[in-house]
Scaffold this motif. Structure first.
Motif, PDB file in Angstrom:
ATOM      1  N   HIS A   1      57.244 103.499  19.057  1.00  0.00           N
ATOM      2  CA  HIS A   1      58.226 102.526  19.203  1.00  0.00           C
ATOM      3  C   HIS A   1      59.456 102.963  18.088  1.00  0.00           C
TER       4      HIS A   1
ATOM      5  N   GLY B   1      58.773  96.673  22.371  1.00  0.00           N
ATOM      6  CA  GLY B   1      57.620  96.398  21.908  1.00  0.00           C
ATOM      7  C   GLY B   1      56.568  96.205  22.966  1.00  0.00           C
ATOM      8  N   SER B   2      56.680  96.146  23.954  1.00  0.00           N
ATOM      9  CA  SER B   2      55.833  96.220  25.260  1.00  0.00           C
ATOM     10  C   SER B   2      56.332  96.859  26.412  1.00  0.00           C
TER      11      SER B   2
ATOM     12  N   GLU C   1      56.452  95.941  29.448  1.00  0.00           N
ATOM     13  CA  GLU C   1      57.428  95.294  30.091  1.00  0.00           C
ATOM     14  C   GLU C   1      58.886  95.568  29.764  1.00  0.00           C
ATOM     15  N   LYS C   2      58.890  95.326  28.293  1.00  0.00           N
ATOM     16  CA  LYS C   2      60.318  95.405  27.753  1.00  0.00           C
ATOM     17  C   LYS C   2      60.755  97.034  27.900  1.00  0.00           C
TER      18      LYS C   2
ATOM     19  N   ARG D   1      54.549 102.349  33.270  1.00  0.00           N
ATOM     20  CA  ARG D   1      53.064 102.608  33.240  1.00  0.00           C
ATOM     21  C   ARG D   1      52.530 103.855  34.043  1.00  0.00           C
TER      22      ARG D   1
ATOM     23  N   ASP E   1      44.686  96.930  25.463  1.00  0.00           N
ATOM     24  CA  ASP E   1      45.553  97.447  26.511  1.00  0.00           C
ATOM     25  C   ASP E   1      45.564  99.083  26.746  1.00  0.00           C
TER      26      ASP E   1
ATOM     27  N   HIS F   1      44.698  95.680  17.831  1.00  0.00           N
ATOM     28  CA  HIS F   1      45.706  96.383  17.491  1.00  0.00           C
ATOM     29  C   HIS F   1      46.674  95.753  16.122  1.00  0.00           C
TER      30      HIS F   1
ATOM     31  N   SER G   1      51.357  94.096  15.052  1.00  0.00           N
ATOM     32  CA  SER G   1      51.835  92.609  14.824  1.00  0.00           C
ATOM     33  C   SER G   1      51.508  92.155  13.203  1.00  0.00           C
TER      34      SER G   1
END
Length: 216
Positions: free
Chosen positions: A33, A102-103, A105-106, A118, A147, A192, A195
């Motif tokens: 990232h 950051g994910s 999905e994003k 994925r 994850d 993780h 964050s």
């Protein structure tokens, strides 16, 4: 730039890499990232710094080195010098133009129809990660979060049962440390550190994390 909005993050380690011995601890993240369009090594973990300076380079070194040092009865510097870091997938789209990646999905939103993120990651890890593990010869594999552990399980075709060790915090919601076995190697997920909330969790509950890590 706009025509090539990607960065690459190479595996990295400290000290000499002895091909016969490998590295004792292998740490796996998901993918880079990265804010800026340049080639780098995972979490700025490269041979240009002293081992001590890595303790402040990224929270994972500061906290995880204590866990490893405590479990294996070695110094924190020894733990750092025996770490190898890698990602499931070495490429990541740059942040910018209002995008936050950051994910998974994003990231999928950022890359649009270029492919299923994925599936790309899993396909790459299914061959690349196996080769890395064979070359590194780790005693322990650490994954950054549940994850990544689940994707490692899928990529490597792991069939062993997941065991859990609960980290009871002094206040607030608890976290789990999880373990599976791959070819005789324990693969352990830790909370993780990506964050601020989880970094605070590590800072406030390091002793409890050590206990849970020892138990599993």
């Amino acid at each position: 730039n706009d025509s090539n909005p990607w960065s690459v993050d190479f595996p990295s380690w400290t000290g000499e890499f002895n091909e016969e011995r490998g590295k004792r601890f292998m740490i796996i993240g998901a993918e880079p990232h990265i804010h800026f369009p340049y080639v780098q090594t995972v979490y700025q973990f490269n041979g240009e710094k002293t081992p001590e300076s890595f303790l402040n380079a990224h929270p994972i070194f500061n906290f995880l080195s204590e866990v490893l040092a405590s479990r294996f009865q070695i110094s924190r510097t020894e733990a750092l010098l025996d770490c190898y870091l890698t990602d499931l997938f070495p490429l990541g789209p740059l942040r910018g133009n209002g995008l936050h990646v950051g994910s998974a999905e994003k990231i999928q939103t950022a890359i649009g129809e270029a492919g299923n993120w994925r599936e790309l990651r899993l396909r790459y890890a299914s061959t690349g990660l196996k080769l890395e593990i064979a070359g590194v010869k780790p005693e322990v594999i650490i994954t950054q979060g549940k994850d990544v552990l689940m994707e490692v399980i899928a990529a490597l075709g792991i069939k062993s049962e997941i065991t859990h060790s609960f980290v009871k915090p002094s206040t607030g919601r608890g976290q789990y440390i999880r373990k599976v076995m791959y070819d005789g190697i324990p693969v352990i997920s830790v909370p993780h550190l990506g964050s601020r909330r989880i970094r605070t969790f590590w800072q406030k509950n390091l002793e409890q994390i050590k206990i849970a890590f020892q138990q599993i």
